[in-house]
Scaffold this motif. Structure first.
Motif, short mmCIF file in Angstrom:
data_model
loop_
_atom_site.label_atom_id
_atom_site.label_comp_id
_atom_site.label_asym_id
_atom_site.label_seq_id
_atom_site.Cartn_x
_atom_site.Cartn_y
_atom_site.Cartn_z
N ALA A 125 0.85 -1.19 0.00
CA ALA A 125 0.00 0.00 0.00
C ALA A 125 0.89 1.24 0.00
CB ALA A 125 -0.90 0.00 1.23
N CYS A 126 0.69 2.10 -1.03
CA CYS A 126 1.59 3.24 -1.22
C CYS A 126 0.98 4.54 -0.71
CB CYS A 126 1.91 3.42 -2.70
SG CYS A 126 2.59 1.96 -3.48
N ALA A 163 4.31 1.29 1.77
CA ALA A 163 5.39 1.90 0.99
C ALA A 163 5.29 3.41 1.08
CB ALA A 163 5.32 1.44 -0.47
N TYR A 164 6.30 4.03 1.70
CA TYR A 164 6.35 5.49 1.74
C TYR A 164 7.10 5.96 0.50
CZ TYR A 164 7.89 10.20 2.72
OH TYR A 164 8.15 11.54 2.59
N GLU A 165 6.37 6.62 -0.38
CA GLU A 165 6.96 7.10 -1.63
C GLU A 165 6.66 8.58 -1.81
OE1 GLU A 165 7.61 3.69 -4.54
OE2 GLU A 165 5.53 4.23 -4.81
N PRO A 166 7.57 9.44 -1.37
CA PRO A 166 7.34 10.86 -1.59
C PRO A 166 7.27 11.15 -3.09
CG PRO A 166 9.57 10.47 -0.74
CD PRO A 166 8.87 9.16 -0.73
N VAL A 167 6.20 11.83 -3.50
CA VAL A 167 5.95 12.04 -4.93
C VAL A 167 7.11 12.79 -5.59
CG1 VAL A 167 4.35 13.07 -6.60
CG2 VAL A 167 3.45 11.98 -4.53
N TRP A 168 7.71 13.71 -4.84
CA TRP A 168 8.82 14.52 -5.40
C TRP A 168 10.08 13.70 -5.67
CZ3 TRP A 168 12.75 14.25 -1.83
CH2 TRP A 168 12.36 13.98 -0.49
N ALA A 169 10.12 12.50 -5.12
CA ALA A 169 11.30 11.64 -5.31
C ALA A 169 11.08 10.59 -6.40
CB ALA A 169 11.66 10.95 -4.00
N ILE A 170 9.84 10.44 -6.84
CA ILE A 170 9.53 9.37 -7.80
C ILE A 170 9.91 9.77 -9.22
CG2 ILE A 170 7.68 8.04 -8.86
CD1 ILE A 170 6.22 8.06 -6.19
N GLY A 171 10.85 9.01 -9.79
CA GLY A 171 11.24 9.23 -11.17
C GLY A 171 11.98 10.53 -11.43
N ILE A 206 7.76 -1.00 6.67
CA ILE A 206 7.58 0.30 6.00
C ILE A 206 8.77 0.45 5.06
CG2 ILE A 206 7.28 2.78 6.28
CD1 ILE A 206 6.38 2.24 9.19
N ILE A 207 8.48 0.41 3.76
CA ILE A 207 9.55 0.46 2.76
C ILE A 207 9.55 1.82 2.09
CG2 ILE A 207 9.47 -2.04 2.47
CD1 ILE A 207 8.02 -1.64 -0.20
N TYR A 208 10.70 2.19 1.55
CA TYR A 208 10.86 3.51 0.92
C TYR A 208 10.89 3.36 -0.60
CZ TYR A 208 12.91 7.57 -1.12
OH TYR A 208 13.12 8.64 -1.96
N GLY A 209 10.25 4.30 -1.29
CA GLY A 209 10.33 4.33 -2.75
C GLY A 209 10.52 5.73 -3.26
N GLY A 210 11.28 5.88 -4.34
CA GLY A 210 11.53 7.18 -4.94
C GLY A 210 12.99 7.33 -5.28
N SER A 211 13.35 7.07 -6.55
CA SER A 211 14.73 7.22 -7.03
C SER A 211 15.75 6.37 -6.28
CB SER A 211 15.14 8.70 -7.04
OG SER A 211 14.33 9.43 -7.94
N PHE A 229 12.58 -1.52 0.08
CA PHE A 229 12.37 -0.53 -0.99
C PHE A 229 11.28 -0.95 -1.96
CE2 PHE A 229 17.01 -0.36 0.03
CZ PHE A 229 17.01 0.89 0.62
N LEU A 230 10.66 0.05 -2.55
CA LEU A 230 9.85 -0.16 -3.75
C LEU A 230 10.55 0.62 -4.86
CD1 LEU A 230 7.42 -1.60 -4.92
CD2 LEU A 230 6.01 0.38 -4.36
N VAL A 231 11.05 -0.11 -5.82
CA VAL A 231 11.95 0.45 -6.83
C VAL A 231 11.23 0.54 -8.17
CG1 VAL A 231 14.19 0.15 -7.95
CG2 VAL A 231 13.82 -0.77 -5.63
N GLY A 232 11.33 1.71 -8.81
CA GLY A 232 10.75 1.87 -10.13
C GLY A 232 11.79 1.66 -11.21
#
Ligand code: 13P
Length: 248
Positions: A125-126, A163-171, A206-211, A229-232
């Motif tokens: 869950a993101c 999954a904590y994924e700050p939008v500013w860090a994604i991609g 609690i996993i981290y995602g974003g770059s 991590f959640l990796v893109g």
């Protein structure tokens, strides 16, 4: 102890040939055992059966979305029951791209998480704030509201990874610093303790995602409340193996 978790979110990428190449790389990789790290790869729906059939047995697969309730007359959707029927154990829900581009609300995501769990799926869950929200000081209020919309609809957290994924860090290539990630993860864990329960707070990953990439993963993984991590983008490349290895 929380087992380290590394998810690869392929998003809307890949051809049949590319998928086979990525799987070959993963299958040949020497990584820590499944007692140490849980690895889940998430291709687009159409590649799920292929990936499931080719992928090594110590890795698992996730869908990137599913329909909010029981299947039926919902053109273009894929139901949780179908994923279960195909033996797909995991689903990613509430990704920021779906929240932003497809207008998925906190409540809708909460309903999806509850329904997917009820069908026996495990859920990544993101949640995460935008740059504007961070700069206005509302990061914690935003992620707490997103977490609450999920918490309001479920009772059992055993099959959830947050999954904590700050939008500013994604991609963007702008990865959160280890301290920034740790701060939010610790506050989220406290939020779980205060609003759900001490056991859920200590056991939920609690996993981290974003770059996240092969070069920055090790330092992030060293933070006490970063459980994976959640990796893109990097999950489509051989360096995904290095990210898996950051578990140890
Ligand atoms: P990137 O790793 O490409 O920044 O994407 C992160 C992400 O959205 C994973 O779900």
């Amino acid at each position: 102890a929380r087992k380290f978790f590394v998810g690869g979110n392929w998003k809307c990428n890949g051809t049949n040939e590319e998928v086979k190449k990525i799987i070959t790389t993963l299958n040949e990789a020497e990584v820590p055992s499944e007692d140490v790290v849980e690895v889940v790869v998430s291709p687009p729906f159409v590649f799920l059966p292929l990936v499931k059939s080719l992928l090594r047995s110590d890795f698992n697969v996730a869908a990137q979305n599913c329909w909010v309730r029981k299947g039926g007359a919902f053109t273009g959707e894929v139901s949780a029951e179908m994923l279960v029927n195909l033996g797909i154990p995991w689903v990613i829900l509430g990704h920021s791209e779906r929240r932003a581009l497809l207008n998925e609300s906190n409540e809708f995501v909460g309903d999806k998480v509850a329904y997917a769990l009820s069908q026996g799926l495990k859920v990544i869950a993101c949640i995460g704030e935008t740059l504007e929200q961070r700069e206005s000081g509302s990061t914690m209020a935003v992620v707490a509201a997103q977490a609450k919309a999920i918490a309001d609809k479920i009772t059992n957290w055993d099959n959830i990874v947050l999954a904590y994924e700050p939008v500013w860090a994604i991609g963007t290539g702008k990865v959160a610093t280890p301290a920034q990630a740790q701060e939010v993860h610790a506050e989220l864990r406290k939020w779980l303790r205060d609003n759900v329960g001490a056991d859920v707070a200590s056991s939920t990953r609690i996993i981290y995602g974003g770059s996240v990439n092969g070069a920055n993963c090790k330092e992030l993984a060293g933070e006490a409340d970063v459980d994976g991590f959640l990796v893109g983008g990097a999950s489509l490349k051989p360096e995904f193996v290095d990210i898996i290895k950051s578990a140890t």
